[in-house]
Design a protein around this motif. Structure first.
Motif, PDB file in Angstrom:
ATOM      1  N   VAL A   3      67.246  16.616  67.509  1.00 18.59           N
ATOM      2  CA  VAL A   3      66.929  16.594  65.990  1.00 18.59           C
ATOM      3  C   VAL A   3      68.004  17.680  65.500  1.00 18.59           C
ATOM      4  CG1 VAL A   3      65.663  16.616  63.952  1.00 18.59           C
ATOM      5  CG2 VAL A   3      64.785  15.183  65.769  1.00 18.59           C
ATOM      6  N   PRO A   4      68.803  17.561  64.736  1.00 21.10           N
ATOM      7  CA  PRO A   4      69.677  18.664  64.113  1.00 21.10           C
ATOM      8  C   PRO A   4      68.981  19.059  62.789  1.00 21.10           C
ATOM      9  CG  PRO A   4      70.569  16.178  63.718  1.00 21.10           C
ATOM     10  CD  PRO A   4      69.461  16.265  64.343  1.00 21.10           C
ATOM     11  N   ALA A   5      69.477  20.372  62.417  1.00 21.77           N
ATOM     12  CA  ALA A   5      69.015  20.887  61.508  1.00 21.77           C
ATOM     13  C   ALA A   5      68.965  20.296  60.334  1.00 21.77           C
ATOM     14  CB  ALA A   5      69.492  22.548  61.120  1.00 21.77           C
ATOM     15  N   VAL A   6      68.234  20.313  59.299  1.00 21.86           N
ATOM     16  CA  VAL A   6      68.242  19.646  58.017  1.00 21.86           C
ATOM     17  C   VAL A   6      69.581  19.811  57.570  1.00 21.86           C
ATOM     18  CG1 VAL A   6      66.993  19.064  55.751  1.00 21.86           C
ATOM     19  CG2 VAL A   6      65.694  19.602  57.804  1.00 21.86           C
ATOM     20  N   ASP A   7      70.000  20.822  57.219  1.00 21.94           N
ATOM     21  CA  ASP A   7      71.270  21.019  56.513  1.00 21.94           C
ATOM     22  C   ASP A   7      72.456  20.654  57.285  1.00 21.94           C
ATOM     23  OD1 ASP A   7      71.102  23.029  58.314  1.00 21.94           O
ATOM     24  OD2 ASP A   7      71.508  24.803  56.912  1.00 21.94           O
ATOM     25  N   GLY A   9      74.574  18.170  57.827  1.00 30.08           N
ATOM     26  CA  GLY A   9      74.988  16.790  57.152  1.00 30.08           C
ATOM     27  C   GLY A   9      75.670  15.934  58.395  1.00 30.08           C
ATOM     28  N   PRO A  10      76.886  16.478  58.965  1.00 30.74           N
ATOM     29  CA  PRO A  10      77.497  15.647  59.830  1.00 30.74           C
ATOM     30  C   PRO A  10      76.831  14.987  60.986  1.00 30.74           C
ATOM     31  CG  PRO A  10      78.795  17.562  59.455  1.00 30.74           C
ATOM     32  CD  PRO A  10      77.343  17.806  58.668  1.00 30.74           C
ATOM     33  N   ALA A  11      75.727  15.729  61.554  1.00 30.96           N
ATOM     34  CA  ALA A  11      75.116  15.100  62.695  1.00 30.96           C
ATOM     35  C   ALA A  11      74.088  14.248  61.871  1.00 30.96           C
ATOM     36  CB  ALA A  11      74.324  16.255  63.259  1.00 30.96           C
ATOM     37  N   TRP A  12      73.492  14.354  60.717  1.00 37.05           N
ATOM     38  CA  TRP A  12      72.609  13.434  60.370  1.00 37.05           C
ATOM     39  C   TRP A  12      73.141  12.287  59.803  1.00 37.05           C
ATOM     40  CZ3 TRP A  12      67.797  13.067  61.415  1.00 37.05           C
ATOM     41  CH2 TRP A  12      67.287  14.310  61.809  1.00 37.05           C
TER      42      TRP A  12
END
Length: 81
Positions: A3-7, A9-12
């Motif tokens: 899980v990427p950091a909430v901030d 954006g590109p990963a999410w």
């Protein structure tokens, strides 16, 4: 996929693209990661988007902190925890 950091954006965006195209995505929350409302909100939105498009988002293994926060918010079942 971790899980990427909430901030992050590109990963999410990559996760969102996969689940909305009908793919199954398994994400892992690092055991030492801090879980906050933003993380739970983002995961819940992705789970909903995945279900609507025939995809699937699975958190495996379930993170204890994520489980607790999701339970407090009434989202434990929705997140499959």
């Amino acid at each position: 996929m971790t899980v990427p950091a909430v901030d992050d954006g590109p990963a999410w965006a990559q996760v969102a693209l996969l689940v909305t195209r009908g793919h199954a995505v398994v994400v892992t929350v690092h055991p030492e990661a801090a879980v906050d409302l933003g993380t739970v909100d983002l995961l819940a939105r992705l789970v909903l988007a995945a279900r609507r498009s025939g995809g699937r988002l699975v958190v495996d293994p379930p993170h204890p902190g994520l489980r607790r926060v999701a339970c407090l918010l009434g989202l434990r079942e929705a997140l499959g925890l």
